[in-house]
Write a protein that holds these residues in place. Structure first.
Motif, PDB file in Angstrom:
ATOM      1  N   ASN A  39       0.665  -1.281   0.136  1.00 12.54           N
ATOM      2  CA  ASN A  39      -0.205   0.035  -0.200  1.00 12.54           C
ATOM      3  C   ASN A  39       0.985   1.250  -0.166  1.00 12.54           C
ATOM      4  OD1 ASN A  39      -3.091  -0.063   0.147  1.00 12.54           O
ATOM      5  ND2 ASN A  39      -2.363  -2.084   1.495  1.00 12.54           N
ATOM      6  N   LEU A  40       1.887   1.146   0.767  1.00 16.45           N
ATOM      7  CA  LEU A  40       2.648   2.501   0.915  1.00 16.45           C
ATOM      8  C   LEU A  40       3.503   2.671  -0.567  1.00 16.45           C
ATOM      9  CD1 LEU A  40       4.264   2.144   4.478  1.00 16.45           C
ATOM     10  CD2 LEU A  40       2.874   4.088   3.543  1.00 16.45           C
ATOM     11  N   LEU A  41       3.956   1.587  -1.227  1.00 14.00           N
ATOM     12  CA  LEU A  41       4.593   1.685  -2.258  1.00 14.00           C
ATOM     13  C   LEU A  41       3.674   2.124  -3.359  1.00 14.00           C
ATOM     14  CD1 LEU A  41       7.039  -1.319  -2.145  1.00 14.00           C
ATOM     15  CD2 LEU A  41       7.750   0.891  -2.155  1.00 14.00           C
ATOM     16  N   ILE A  42       2.534   1.425  -3.519  1.00 14.48           N
ATOM     17  CA  ILE A  42       1.622   1.817  -4.675  1.00 14.48           C
ATOM     18  C   ILE A  42       1.264   3.271  -4.171  1.00 14.48           C
ATOM     19  CG2 ILE A  42      -0.786   1.316  -5.550  1.00 14.48           C
ATOM     20  CD1 ILE A  42       0.113  -1.557  -4.744  1.00 14.48           C
ATOM     21  N   ASN A  43       0.833   3.732  -3.150  1.00 13.17           N
ATOM     22  CA  ASN A  43       0.349   4.981  -2.863  1.00 13.17           C
ATOM     23  C   ASN A  43       1.450   6.145  -3.333  1.00 13.17           C
ATOM     24  OD1 ASN A  43      -2.058   3.957  -2.143  1.00 13.17           O
ATOM     25  ND2 ASN A  43      -1.885   4.247   0.021  1.00 13.17           N
ATOM     26  N   SER A  44       2.687   5.899  -2.851  1.00  6.09           N
ATOM     27  CA  SER A  44       3.508   6.486  -3.263  1.00  6.09           C
ATOM     28  C   SER A  44       3.678   7.060  -4.576  1.00  6.09           C
ATOM     29  CB  SER A  44       5.034   6.311  -2.629  1.00  6.09           C
ATOM     30  OG  SER A  44       4.845   6.110  -1.193  1.00  6.09           O
ATOM     31  N   ALA A  45       3.617   5.590  -5.728  1.00  2.00           N
ATOM     32  CA  ALA A  45       3.928   5.941  -6.873  1.00  2.00           C
ATOM     33  C   ALA A  45       2.712   6.680  -7.534  1.00  2.00           C
ATOM     34  CB  ALA A  45       3.848   4.496  -7.419  1.00  2.00           C
ATOM     35  N   THR A  46       1.680   6.470  -6.912  1.00  2.00           N
ATOM     36  CA  THR A  46       0.541   7.369  -7.691  1.00  2.00           C
ATOM     37  C   THR A  46       0.364   8.669  -7.150  1.00  2.00           C
ATOM     38  OG1 THR A  46      -0.884   6.538  -5.753  1.00  2.00           O
ATOM     39  CG2 THR A  46      -1.518   5.406  -7.705  1.00  2.00           C
ATOM     40  N   GLN A  47       1.001   9.041  -6.018  1.00  2.00           N
ATOM     41  CA  GLN A  47       1.261  10.519  -5.522  1.00  2.00           C
ATOM     42  C   GLN A  47       2.283  10.999  -6.573  1.00  2.00           C
ATOM     43  OE1 GLN A  47      -0.687  12.240  -3.037  1.00  2.00           O
ATOM     44  NE2 GLN A  47      -1.936  10.610  -2.910  1.00  2.00           N
ATOM     45  N   ALA A  48       3.090  10.284  -6.827  1.00  2.00           N
ATOM     46  CA  ALA A  48       4.238  10.981  -7.742  1.00  2.00           C
ATOM     47  C   ALA A  48       3.805  11.214  -9.140  1.00  2.00           C
ATOM     48  CB  ALA A  48       5.322   9.935  -7.898  1.00  2.00           C
ATOM     49  N   VAL A  49       2.699  10.356  -9.408  1.00  2.00           N
ATOM     50  CA  VAL A  49       2.010  10.735 -10.936  1.00  2.00           C
ATOM     51  C   VAL A  49       1.262  12.046 -10.597  1.00  2.00           C
ATOM     52  CG1 VAL A  49       0.220   9.901 -12.376  1.00  2.00           C
ATOM     53  CG2 VAL A  49       1.737   8.171 -11.369  1.00  2.00           C
ATOM     54  N   GLY A  50       0.688  12.406  -9.508  1.00  6.14           N
ATOM     55  CA  GLY A  50      -0.020  13.575  -9.398  1.00  6.14           C
ATOM     56  C   GLY A  50       0.815  14.850  -9.369  1.00  6.14           C
TER      57      GLY A  50
END
Length: 191
Positions: free
Chosen positions: A180-191
């Motif tokens: 969850n932390l990895l995926i959420n960090s990756a999606t935050q970086a997209v934004g």
């Protein structure tokens, strides 16, 4: 009025929230029940969005509503699919493959109960704090104990559903948090 399927799923997940192993009796590992358990995300997703908006997620302003909804949907789907795939492989490798279906059903229903508990505490915290920046700090502080309980709950769900030892349940819970932390960090970086 709730459908019998929703009542049964909620009953099992709520019993597990109280650390009552008998909650597992409310779940079935038939192919149809496994598939139907994913419908729970039709309730979890909008609730998650409402909480994010209530907490003032800055990504909404950055991305606009359509892109924000798409990104949140992809994030949730990646989190759930990633964890369940990893958990299924680990459970199989550790000799608990016969209970993977029950684990999937119990995990899915527990996500709804966890989101409801989280929403309740966020709502109470925001209501009592008056909102704003001070409200956000109050929410963070007020969520410490409920979040710790939800970790225990997640561990218990995994342990009971797989009928495994605490170490495997802990490893699965840690992998869920890490993904969850990895995926959420990756999606935050997209934004």
């Amino acid at each position: 009025m709730l459908s019998p399927e929703i009542r049964q799923g909620l009953a099992g997940a709520l019993r597990l929230l109280r650390l009552d192993a008998g909650g597992m009796a409310c779940f079935s590992d038939s192919d149809a029940d496994i598939a139907r358990s994913f419908r729970v995300y039709l309730l979890v997703f909008p609730l998650s969005l409402l909480i994010s908006v209530a907490l003032g997620d800055p990504m909404l302003g950055k991305l606009g509503l359509p892109l924000y909804l798409a990104l949140e949907a992809v994030t949730m789907a990646a989190n759930v699919a990633g964890f369940l795939l990893l958990a299924c492989h680990l459970a199989q490798a550790m000799g608990h493959g016969s209970r993977i279906g029950l684990m999937v059903v119990a995990y899915n229903w527990s996500q709804l109960v966890a989101m409801l508990v989280y929403a309740l505490f966020v709502t109470l915290s925001l209501g009592l704090s008056g909102g704003g920046e001070a409200g956000a700090r109050a929410v963070n502080g007020a969520l410490v104990l409920p979040m710790l309980w939800l970790l225990v709950y997640g561990w218990f769900v995994l342990r009971q559903s797989l009928a495994c030892n605490g170490l495997l349940a802990s490893a699965l819970l840690l992998s869920d948090l890490t993904l969850n932390l990895l995926i959420n960090s990756a999606t935050q970086a997209v934004g």
